[in-house]
Design an enzyme around this catalytic site. Structure first.
Site, PDB file in Angstrom:
ATOM      1  N   HIS A  62       1.012  -1.403  -0.229  1.00  0.00           N
ATOM      2  CA  HIS A  62      -0.274  -0.266   0.573  1.00  0.00           C
ATOM      3  C   HIS A  62       0.448   1.001   0.200  1.00  0.00           C
ATOM      4  CE1 HIS A  62      -4.552   0.626   0.737  1.00  0.00           C
ATOM      5  NE2 HIS A  62      -4.191   1.411  -0.154  1.00  0.00           N
ATOM      6  N   ASP A 117      -9.847  -0.235   4.303  1.00  0.00           N
ATOM      7  CA  ASP A 117      -8.600  -0.578   4.586  1.00  0.00           C
ATOM      8  C   ASP A 117      -8.766  -0.617   6.082  1.00  0.00           C
ATOM      9  OD1 ASP A 117      -5.588  -1.665   5.345  1.00  0.00           O
ATOM     10  OD2 ASP A 117      -5.175   0.248   3.775  1.00  0.00           O
ATOM     11  N   HIS A 153      -6.077  -0.400   8.046  1.00  0.00           N
ATOM     12  CA  HIS A 153      -5.596   0.501   9.267  1.00  0.00           C
ATOM     13  C   HIS A 153      -5.679   1.615   8.279  1.00  0.00           C
ATOM     14  CE1 HIS A 153      -3.563  -3.986   9.114  1.00  0.00           C
ATOM     15  NE2 HIS A 153      -3.915  -3.266   9.441  1.00  0.00           N
ATOM     16  N   ASP A 162      -2.461   4.407   8.215  1.00  0.00           N
ATOM     17  CA  ASP A 162      -1.767   3.680   6.409  1.00  0.00           C
ATOM     18  C   ASP A 162      -1.628   5.544   6.940  1.00  0.00           C
ATOM     19  OD1 ASP A 162      -1.549   1.725   6.768  1.00  0.00           O
ATOM     20  OD2 ASP A 162      -2.812   1.756   4.561  1.00  0.00           O
ATOM     21  N   HIS A 189       4.771   1.433   4.238  1.00  0.00           N
ATOM     22  CA  HIS A 189       2.949   1.397   3.608  1.00  0.00           C
ATOM     23  C   HIS A 189       2.413   1.170   4.445  1.00  0.00           C
ATOM     24  CE1 HIS A 189       2.158  -3.181   5.518  1.00  0.00           C
ATOM     25  NE2 HIS A 189       3.271  -2.834   6.420  1.00  0.00           N
ATOM     26  N   ASP A 227      -7.535  -1.697   0.145  1.00  0.00           N
ATOM     27  CA  ASP A 227      -6.557  -3.336   0.354  1.00  0.00           C
ATOM     28  C   ASP A 227      -6.830  -4.109   1.215  1.00  0.00           C
ATOM     29  OD1 ASP A 227      -5.099  -4.562   2.267  1.00  0.00           O
ATOM     30  OD2 ASP A 227      -3.921  -2.708   3.057  1.00  0.00           O
ATOM     31  N   ASP A 234      -6.995  -6.332   2.612  1.00  0.00           N
ATOM     32  CA  ASP A 234      -6.789  -6.863   4.394  1.00  0.00           C
ATOM     33  C   ASP A 234      -8.211  -6.222   4.805  1.00  0.00           C
ATOM     34  OD1 ASP A 234      -5.899  -4.198   5.247  1.00  0.00           O
ATOM     35  OD2 ASP A 234      -4.398  -5.245   5.615  1.00  0.00           O
ATOM     36  N   GLU A 281      -2.109  -5.299  -1.387  1.00  0.00           N
ATOM     37  CA  GLU A 281      -1.648  -6.425  -0.585  1.00  0.00           C
ATOM     38  C   GLU A 281      -1.858  -7.752  -0.797  1.00  0.00           C
ATOM     39  OE1 GLU A 281       0.745  -5.181   1.796  1.00  0.00           O
ATOM     40  OE2 GLU A 281       0.214  -3.243   1.775  1.00  0.00           O
TER      41      GLU A 281
END
Length: 348
Positions: A119, A142, A144, A146, A159, A250, A252, A295
């Site tokens: 990412h 996402d 996260h 980031d 990332h 992302d 995830d 990712e």
């Protein structure tokens, strides 16, 4: 007056490029890159997504698909860490190359689809988009945020710092990192919405609150429902004016039961229906101008089925963002309907 006329012409040209890109054709750009984090294998993400049938799936849509292959990233021979940030020059160089590719694709009238890779690549993808569409807004899906800076990042991995490079509001908090002299912040905190957060570092939480960034954690999605989340998201970003959307997705963001082959899985993520609803709603605006799908890491899949399910999910997300509908092929239905004399029966 001459300067004002030149500026007006420039802005009109940029707006036209954005408008064309949303309707004309799609450019696929592979970015096989992994140096924004420490787990190898994510550089094979673009191939895994293509092998899962991406181009075949997109060929069923109503506009031309151009696969420009993978970018060739050249890594510096020596790349000493900066503070505790690994590979800063490598990541900076890769993102500079990607930014140019995305800018060229959008300037040529395509909607850009970047296949990662990790990412950290969003730094270049969104910056390249902003060169052509400076009024863009960003939807970041996402687990996260980031948005760490080198000072707040527990790992130093870039990332996890992508958004911090973009935000004008964090300009005084970001040091001059080697490899990023070409990069200037371009995004306001009000032009960004997060969806799906559930693993946010302490420093990131402070940044989100201090800057008043709109975000929806998984708890918010549970409480509000994904329909309301998308209503608020699009109202927040588009109520003042219609403008290009950059979607950075992302894999995830999904629950690990759906997307196991990824580097930083976090339990309690999006369901399939929630993730696809997000992309369907973005497509329905007619404003998607660029997208990242990142990712997917084939090496981290426990078995071939885990890799296939993760890559196939990535294909579904991209296809849905570009108009594939769970309601079926609308164009075919319209052709059939036009051939019927008794239209009353078709309303049943």
């Amino acid at each position: 007056m001459a300067l004002r006329g030149t500026l007006s012409t420039f802005l009109k040209t940029q707006l036209q490029a954005c408008q064309i890109s949303r309707a004309h054709s799609v450019a696929i750009i592979g970015a096989p890159f992994s140096k924004g984090q420490k787990r190898r294998g994510v550089e094979h993400g673009p191939k895994a997504i293509r092998d899962a049938g991406l181009i075949e799936r997109l060929s069923n849509l109503d506009y031309p698909i151009h696969d420009f292959g993978d970018l060739n990233f050249q890594h510096p021979e020596k790349d000493e860490p900066y503070m505790h940030v690994p590979y800063p020059r490598t990541v900076g160089r890769a993102n500079k190359l990607l930014a140019g590719a995305v800018s060229s694709a959008i300037g040529a009238g395509h909607t850009s689809i970047m296949l990662g890779g990790d990412h950290s690549l969003a730094i270049g993808s969104v910056e390249g988009h902003a060169r052509q569409c400076p009024d863009l807004c960003l939807i970041w899906v996402d687990a996260h945020a980031d948005v760490n800076t080198p000072d707040t990042s527990p790992s130093g991995n870039l990332h996890g710092q992508s958004v911090a490079f973009m935000l004008k509001d964090l300009q005084d908090k970001m040091p001059t990192i080697p490899g990023f002299s070409w990069m200037k912040p371009f995004l306001s905190s009000q032009d960004l919405v997060y969806i799906g957060l559930r693993d946010v570092d302490a420093g990131e939480h402070i940044i989100l609150k201090n800057l008043g960034i709109q975000y929806f954690s998984m708890r918010d999605i549970d409480r509000m429902g994904i329909g309301r989340v998308m209503e608020v998201t699009l109202d927040h970003l588009l109520a003042r004016k219609q403008r290009p959307i950059h979607l950075s997705f992302d894999i995830d963001a999904f629950d690990p039961s759906l997307a196991p082959a990824t580097g930083t899985p976090v339990n309690g993520g999006l369901t399939y229906r929630e993730g696809i609803y997000i992309t369907e709603e973005i497509h329905s605006t007619g404003l998607l101008s660029a997208m990242d799908l990142v990712e997917v890491n084939p090496i981290l899949g426990a078995n071939p089925d885990a890799v296939e399910s993760t890559a196939s999910l990535a294909v579904d997300v991209i296809a849905s963002s570009l108009g594939q509908s769970r309601e079926g092929a609308h164009g075919v239905y319209q052709e059939v309907a036009e051939g019927k004399e008794d239209t009353e029966q078709l309303r049943l």
